[in-house]
Each structure stands twice: as C-alpha cells, then as structure tokens.
Design a protein around this motif. Structure first.
Motif, PDB file in Angstrom:
ATOM      1  N   SER A  21       0.827  -1.201   0.000  1.00 13.57           N
ATOM      2  CA  SER A  21       0.000   0.000   0.000  1.00 13.57           C
ATOM      3  C   SER A  21       0.866   1.257   0.000  1.00 13.57           C
ATOM      4  N   PRO A  22       0.521   2.272  -0.837  1.00  9.34           N
ATOM      5  CA  PRO A  22       1.260   3.535  -0.813  1.00  9.34           C
ATOM      6  C   PRO A  22       1.225   4.187   0.560  1.00  9.34           C
ATOM      7  N   ALA A  23       0.136   4.031   1.285  1.00  8.97           N
ATOM      8  CA  ALA A  23       0.038   4.622   2.622  1.00  8.97           C
ATOM      9  C   ALA A  23       1.037   3.979   3.580  1.00  8.97           C
ATOM     10  N   MET A  24       1.257   2.678   3.439  1.00  9.88           N
ATOM     11  CA  MET A  24       2.192   1.988   4.314  1.00  9.88           C
ATOM     12  C   MET A  24       3.635   2.241   3.923  1.00  9.88           C
ATOM     13  N   SER A  25       3.894   2.448   2.650  1.00  9.03           N
ATOM     14  CA  SER A  25       5.269   2.625   2.205  1.00  9.03           C
ATOM     15  C   SER A  25       5.884   3.912   2.724  1.00  9.03           C
ATOM     16  N   GLN A  26       5.052   4.881   3.121  1.00 10.85           N
ATOM     17  CA  GLN A  26       5.604   6.118   3.655  1.00 10.85           C
ATOM     18  C   GLN A  26       6.258   5.893   5.018  1.00 10.85           C
ATOM     19  N   HIS A  27       5.991   4.765   5.659  1.00 10.65           N
ATOM     20  CA  HIS A  27       6.579   4.464   6.959  1.00 10.65           C
ATOM     21  C   HIS A  27       7.858   3.647   6.845  1.00 10.65           C
ATOM     22  N   GLU A  28       8.224   3.265   5.651  1.00  7.91           N
ATOM     23  CA  GLU A  28       9.451   2.519   5.459  1.00  7.91           C
ATOM     24  C   GLU A  28      10.633   3.470   5.586  1.00  7.91           C
ATOM     25  N   PRO A  29      11.751   3.016   6.160  1.00  8.26           N
ATOM     26  CA  PRO A  29      12.897   3.906   6.293  1.00  8.26           C
ATOM     27  C   PRO A  29      13.453   4.294   4.925  1.00  8.26           C
ATOM     28  N   ASP A  30      13.856   5.533   4.815  1.00  5.90           N
ATOM     29  CA  ASP A  30      14.431   6.038   3.577  1.00  5.90           C
ATOM     30  C   ASP A  30      15.947   5.899   3.674  1.00  5.90           C
ATOM     31  N   THR A  31      16.511   5.081   2.824  1.00  7.03           N
ATOM     32  CA  THR A  31      17.947   4.916   2.810  1.00  7.03           C
ATOM     33  C   THR A  31      18.512   5.810   1.718  1.00  7.03           C
ATOM     34  N   SER A  32      19.114   6.889   2.147  1.00  4.32           N
ATOM     35  CA  SER A  32      19.645   7.845   1.180  1.00  4.32           C
ATOM     36  C   SER A  32      20.954   7.342   0.595  1.00  4.32           C
ATOM     37  N   ALA A  33      21.349   7.986  -0.481  1.00  5.15           N
ATOM     38  CA  ALA A  33      22.608   7.614  -1.137  1.00  5.15           C
ATOM     39  C   ALA A  33      23.783   7.807  -0.186  1.00  5.15           C
ATOM     40  N   SER A  34      23.741   8.850   0.638  1.00  2.00           N
ATOM     41  CA  SER A  34      24.853   9.086   1.568  1.00  2.00           C
ATOM     42  C   SER A  34      24.904   8.012   2.646  1.00  2.00           C
ATOM     43  N   ASP A  35      23.723   7.539   3.097  1.00  6.34           N
ATOM     44  CA  ASP A  35      23.698   6.445   4.078  1.00  6.34           C
ATOM     45  C   ASP A  35      24.280   5.169   3.483  1.00  6.34           C
ATOM     46  N   ARG A  36      23.936   4.877   2.246  1.00  6.09           N
ATOM     47  CA  ARG A  36      24.465   3.677   1.586  1.00  6.09           C
ATOM     48  C   ARG A  36      25.971   3.797   1.385  1.00  6.09           C
ATOM     49  N   ALA A  37      26.437   4.985   1.013  1.00  5.93           N
ATOM     50  CA  ALA A  37      27.880   5.196   0.816  1.00  5.93           C
ATOM     51  C   ALA A  37      28.626   5.029   2.139  1.00  5.93           C
ATOM     52  N   TRP A  38      28.050   5.574   3.221  1.00  2.89           N
ATOM     53  CA  TRP A  38      28.664   5.444   4.537  1.00  2.89           C
ATOM     54  C   TRP A  38      28.730   3.975   4.935  1.00  2.89           C
TER      55      TRP A  38
END
Length: 155
Positions: A21-38
């Motif tokens: 559900s789009p409503a539920m996906s807003q609660h998923e953590p956002d892994t930014s490019a900088s977090d992945r690089a770190w």
C-alpha cells in the motif's frame, strides 16, 4: 477444516496489501545515497581490518598453532571473508569450522578499537569476545597495542 485455511489466506492477502500500500510505504525507512555510501565505507574498512589484523599481537585461539612468519588470518587458512555495512566483518576457514570476527568500535586513521569474536562453529564450544586497540604498522598490518577485555558495545 476449510475455514482455518481460508482465514490464513485472507490474513496473508491483508498483510501483502498492507506492505504494498502507498500509505504503508511512507513508513518505510528512507535509505539515502549518503547512508548507503557510509555503509559501504564501514564495510570496506571492516573487511580491510579482518584481512590485515596481526593475530600474533594479542591472545586468541590461533596461539596454540602459531608458526614463525605467519600473522594474518589468511596465513592461517581463514580465506573466506564477509563484511557488513554496520562495521562488522568475519573470516572463516574454508570448512566453516572456525570464525573470527571484528566489529569497528572506533575507526581512526592510525588507531582503531575493535571488538574481536573468536568462535568454534564446527562442533566445538570455544567462544571468546574481547576489545583491543590496534595501531597501523609500516608493513600494512594492524597490531594490537592494548587488550581491553569487555567494553561498552563489545561483549
């Protein structure tokens, strides 16, 4: 008898609908490019440490089988290396009977603090966890300069 099966299918479909559900996906953590690089940088650092740690510089299970000229895990046959983006890496023997791991507690340029785990996997009962401070040597290895025992985040 068909009622429980129908109910479990309904529960599974509800769970799938919630997850997509789009409503539920807003609660998923956002892994930014900088977090992945770190995370990739921490993994690379941990993998490099597990490959270059001088195992003869602190007490561990390799002690009884020490051989002159051998210092790293690879020298002792620990050829499988796995790293993780949280700063953890381990190395095992090809038969997966023994595992030695490091977790980066402090990651300085010339000095690092590691949590070292030393575990028998293939039927043994040996398990040890200790923290050590290591310093870079001119030959590219990291040498333990202090054994700390149990510290916060290690143990």
């Amino acid at each position: 008898m068909t009622r429980p099966a129908a109910r479990s299918v309904g529960v599974a479909m509800f769970a799938l609908a919630c997850l997509t559900s789009p409503a539920m996906s807003q609660h998923e953590p956002d892994t930014s490019a900088s977090d992945r690089a770190w995370g990739r940088a921490r993994e690379a650092s941990a993998r490099a440490m597990i490959r270059t740690l001088d195992m003869t510089s602190f007490p561990n299970s390799i002690g009884p089988r020490r051989v002159a000229g051998k210092r790293t895990l690879a020298d002792y046959g620990f050829t499988v290396v796995k790293g993780f983006d949280d700063g953890w890496a381990y190395s095992t023997e090809p038969d997966n009977s023994w595992q030695i791991g490091v977790f980066m507690l402090k990651d300085g340029r010339r000095m690092k603090r590691l949590c070292v785990t030393d575990v028998a996997i293939g039927g043994g009962t040996y398990r040890s966890t200790t923290a050590i401070d290591v310093a870079a040597r001119s030959d590219g290895t990291w040498h333990a300069v202090r054994v700390l025992g149990v510290v916060s985040g290690c143990g």
